[in-house]
Scaffold this active site. Structure first.
Site, PDB file in Angstrom:
ATOM      1  CB  SER A 139      -0.864   0.011   1.266  1.00  0.00           C
ATOM      2  OG  SER A 139      -1.547   1.249   1.388  1.00  0.00           O
ATOM      3  CE1 TYR A 152      -4.532  -2.534   4.920  1.00  0.00           C
ATOM      4  CE2 TYR A 152      -3.949  -0.212   4.707  1.00  0.00           C
ATOM      5  CZ  TYR A 152      -4.264  -1.437   4.129  1.00  0.00           C
ATOM      6  OH  TYR A 152      -4.285  -1.568   2.759  1.00  0.00           O
TER       7      TYR A 152
HETATM    8  N1  LIG Z   1      -8.472  -0.148  -1.848  1.00  0.00           N
HETATM    9  C1  LIG Z   1      -7.452   0.544  -1.389  1.00  0.00           C
HETATM   10  O1  LIG Z   1      -7.554   1.768  -1.192  1.00  0.00           O
HETATM   11  C2  LIG Z   1      -6.144  -0.150  -1.128  1.00  0.00           C
HETATM   12  C3  LIG Z   1      -5.004   0.655  -0.997  1.00  0.00           C
HETATM   13  C4  LIG Z   1      -3.804   0.041  -0.738  1.00  0.00           C
HETATM   14  C5  LIG Z   1      -3.729  -1.328  -0.598  1.00  0.00           C
HETATM   15  N2  LIG Z   1      -4.859  -2.082  -0.736  1.00  0.00           N
HETATM   16  C6  LIG Z   1      -4.727  -3.540  -0.571  1.00  0.00           C
HETATM   17  O2  LIG Z   1      -5.302  -4.192  -1.673  1.00  0.00           O
HETATM   18  C7  LIG Z   1      -5.681  -5.515  -1.297  1.00  0.00           C
HETATM   19  C8  LIG Z   1      -7.080  -5.778  -1.785  1.00  0.00           C
HETATM   20  O3  LIG Z   1      -7.972  -4.940  -1.095  1.00  0.00           O
HETATM   21  P1  LIG Z   1      -9.226  -4.235  -1.796  1.00  0.00           P
HETATM   22  O4  LIG Z   1      -9.015  -2.793  -1.676  1.00  0.00           O
HETATM   23  O5  LIG Z   1      -9.462  -4.850  -3.114  1.00  0.00           O
HETATM   24  O6  LIG Z   1     -10.372  -4.587  -0.735  1.00  0.00           O
HETATM   25  P2  LIG Z   1     -11.534  -5.696  -0.736  1.00  0.00           P
HETATM   26  O7  LIG Z   1     -12.434  -5.503  -1.886  1.00  0.00           O
HETATM   27  O8  LIG Z   1     -12.100  -5.654   0.638  1.00  0.00           O
HETATM   28  O9  LIG Z   1     -10.745  -7.037  -0.965  1.00  0.00           O
HETATM   29  C9  LIG Z   1     -10.129  -7.756   0.072  1.00  0.00           C
HETATM   30  C10 LIG Z   1     -10.054  -9.200  -0.361  1.00  0.00           C
HETATM   31  O10 LIG Z   1      -9.342  -9.944   0.643  1.00  0.00           O
HETATM   32  C11 LIG Z   1     -10.093 -11.128   0.918  1.00  0.00           C
HETATM   33  N3  LIG Z   1      -9.858 -11.565   2.284  1.00  0.00           N
HETATM   34  C12 LIG Z   1      -9.861 -10.805   3.418  1.00  0.00           C
HETATM   35  N4  LIG Z   1      -9.669 -11.589   4.489  1.00  0.00           N
HETATM   36  C13 LIG Z   1      -9.551 -12.855   4.034  1.00  0.00           C
HETATM   37  C14 LIG Z   1      -9.343 -14.110   4.659  1.00  0.00           C
HETATM   38  N5  LIG Z   1      -9.202 -14.218   6.004  1.00  0.00           N
HETATM   39  N6  LIG Z   1      -9.275 -15.211   3.883  1.00  0.00           N
HETATM   40  C15 LIG Z   1      -9.392 -15.123   2.552  1.00  0.00           C
HETATM   41  N7  LIG Z   1      -9.576 -13.961   1.904  1.00  0.00           N
HETATM   42  C16 LIG Z   1      -9.661 -12.843   2.634  1.00  0.00           C
HETATM   43  C17 LIG Z   1     -11.540 -10.736   0.683  1.00  0.00           C
HETATM   44  O11 LIG Z   1     -12.306 -11.893   0.341  1.00  0.00           O
HETATM   45  P3  LIG Z   1     -13.429 -12.560   1.289  1.00  0.00           P
HETATM   46  O12 LIG Z   1     -14.058 -11.459   2.093  1.00  0.00           O
HETATM   47  O13 LIG Z   1     -14.348 -13.205   0.306  1.00  0.00           O
HETATM   48  O14 LIG Z   1     -12.676 -13.524   2.106  1.00  0.00           O
HETATM   49  C18 LIG Z   1     -11.420  -9.828  -0.529  1.00  0.00           C
HETATM   50  O15 LIG Z   1     -11.425 -10.576  -1.708  1.00  0.00           O
HETATM   51  C19 LIG Z   1      -5.527  -5.578   0.220  1.00  0.00           C
HETATM   52  O16 LIG Z   1      -4.324  -6.228   0.558  1.00  0.00           O
HETATM   53  C20 LIG Z   1      -5.454  -4.121   0.622  1.00  0.00           C
HETATM   54  O17 LIG Z   1      -4.761  -3.930   1.817  1.00  0.00           O
HETATM   55  C21 LIG Z   1      -6.059  -1.517  -1.007  1.00  0.00           C
END
Ligand SMILES: NC(=O)c1ccc[n+]([C@@H]2O[C@H](COP(=O)([O-])OP(=O)(O)OC[C@H]3O[C@@H](n4cnc5c(N)ncnc54)[C@H](OP(=O)(O)O)[C@@H]3O)[C@@H](O)[C@H]2O)c1
Length: 251
Positions: A139, A152
C-alpha cells in the site's frame, strides 16, 4: 512477467483489486484461480468468467493453506504466478481502554502471516517452473502512515520490507518478486462508503494502469507504482515526507 500463458492464483480475488486483476488476466487468456472466503462471490465471479476457478478458504487457516497447496499441485501443476492480495483494514483507537488487540491480531494474521504462509506453501511449485512471479499487495500507506489505521499501515510496511528480502533470496531463481503498492482505490476495503469515495481512484482506472505497467515491464526495483501512489512512495526521497504526512494526518 509474461502477460499470457500463465496459471495464476490470486488471494482476495472475490472483490476489489483482486477481482479486477483476476478478470483482467482472465480476459488475456490466462488460467486464473481466485481465492476468498465468500462462496457466493466466488460463484458469481466464476459464472461471469467461464474457465476461472474459485477456491474457498480463509487464509488465516493454516491447515486450509496446506490443503490448498496440495489441491493446486494436483489440479493446476502449471501454476507459475501467485498474487498475495488478500487483506483487511480496520481503524483502531490506541488510546482506548482496553485496546482491542483482537482487531490488531486479525490484521497481522491476514495481511502478514497468511502472505508468508501462502508463499511458503506454493514457492516449491513456482521454483520448478521455467518462469514464475510472486506479486504481493502492499500500500502507499506502507510509506506514509495514517494515524487512524496504525496496525494496517504497519502490516504493509512489514510486507514492503519482507518482499525486498524475498527478492534477494530468490535472485538467480526463476521466480520474479514484485510489489503492488496501490494508492487509495474505490473498493470495499474500509467499508461500503469507499466504493464511491470521490477521493479514491476508480477501480477500473487503477487496474488498467497496473496492467499497462506490467505489459510495458516498467517496474523499477520490482515495484508496480501507478502515478497516484508516487507522492507517498517517494515522499521521503523527495523531501516531501512532512507535507505528505500532514495531508494524511490533518490536525
Ligand atoms: N483499496 C485501497 O484503497 C487499497 C489501498 C492500498 C492497498 N490495498 C490492498 O489491496 C488488497 C485488496 O484490497 P481491496 O481494496 O481490493 O479490498 P476488498 O475488496 O475488501 O478485498 C479484500 C479481499 O481480501 C479477501 N480476504 C480478506 N480476508 C480474508 C481471509 N481471512 N481469507 C481469505 N480472503 C480474505 C476478501 O475476500 P473474502 O471477504 O471473500 O474472504 C477480498 O477478496 C488488500 O491487501 C489491501 O490492503 C487496497
Amino acid at each position: 512477467m509474461e502477460m499470457t500463458g500463465n496459471t495464476i492464483l490470486i488471494t482476495g480475488g472475490t472483490s476489489g483489486i483482486g477481482r479486477g486483476l483476476a478478470e483482467a488476466f482472465h480476459a488475456l487468456g490466462n488460467q486464473v484461480i481466485v481465492v476468498g472466503r465468500r462462496q457466493a462471490r466466488l460463484d458469481k465471479i466464476t459464472a461471469a468468467n467461464p474457465g476461472m476457478t474459485g477456491i474457498q478458504i480463509d487464509v488465516q487457516d493454516h491447515a486450509a493453506i496446506e490443503a490448498l497447496a496440495v489441491r493446486v499441485r494436483q489440479e493446476f501443476p502449471a501454476l507459475n504466478v501467485l498474487i498475495n492480495n488478500a487483506g483487511i483494514s480496520r481503524t483502531e483507537s490506541l488510546a482506548e481502554e482496553p485496546v482491542d488487540l483482537a482487531v490488531s491480531r486479525d490484521m497481522i494474521e491476514t495481511n502478514i502471516l497468511s502472505t508468508m504462509h501462502m508463499t511458503a506453501a506454493l514457492l516449491p511449485m513456482l521454483m520448478a517452473r521455467p518462469k514464475a512471479t510472486i506479486i504481493t499487495t502492499t500500500s502507499g500507506l506502507a510509506f506514509v502512515p495514517r494515524g487512524n489505521f496504525p496496525t494496517y499501515c504497519a502490516t504493509k510496511a512489514f510486507l514492503h520490507s519482507w518482499v525486498q528480502s524475498l527478492r534477494v533470496q530468490l535472485r538467480g531463481s526463476p521466480v520474479e518478486v514484485l510489489e503492488l503498492a496501490p494508492p487509495y482505490v474505490q473498493t470495499e476495503l474500509a467499508g461500503e462508503q469507499q466504493l464511491t469515495d470521490p477521493h479514491a481512484m476508480p477501480l477500473g482506472e487503477y487496474i488498467a494502469e497496473v496492467m499497462q505497467l506490467l505489459t510495458e515491464g516498467d517496474l523499477p526495483d520490482g515495484e508496480i507504482l501507478v502515478e497516484r501512489v508516487k507522492a507517498a512512495r517517494w515522499a521521503e526521497r523527495d523531501g516531501e515526507y512532512a507535507r505528505q504526512f500532514a495531508i494524511f494526518n490533518p490536525e
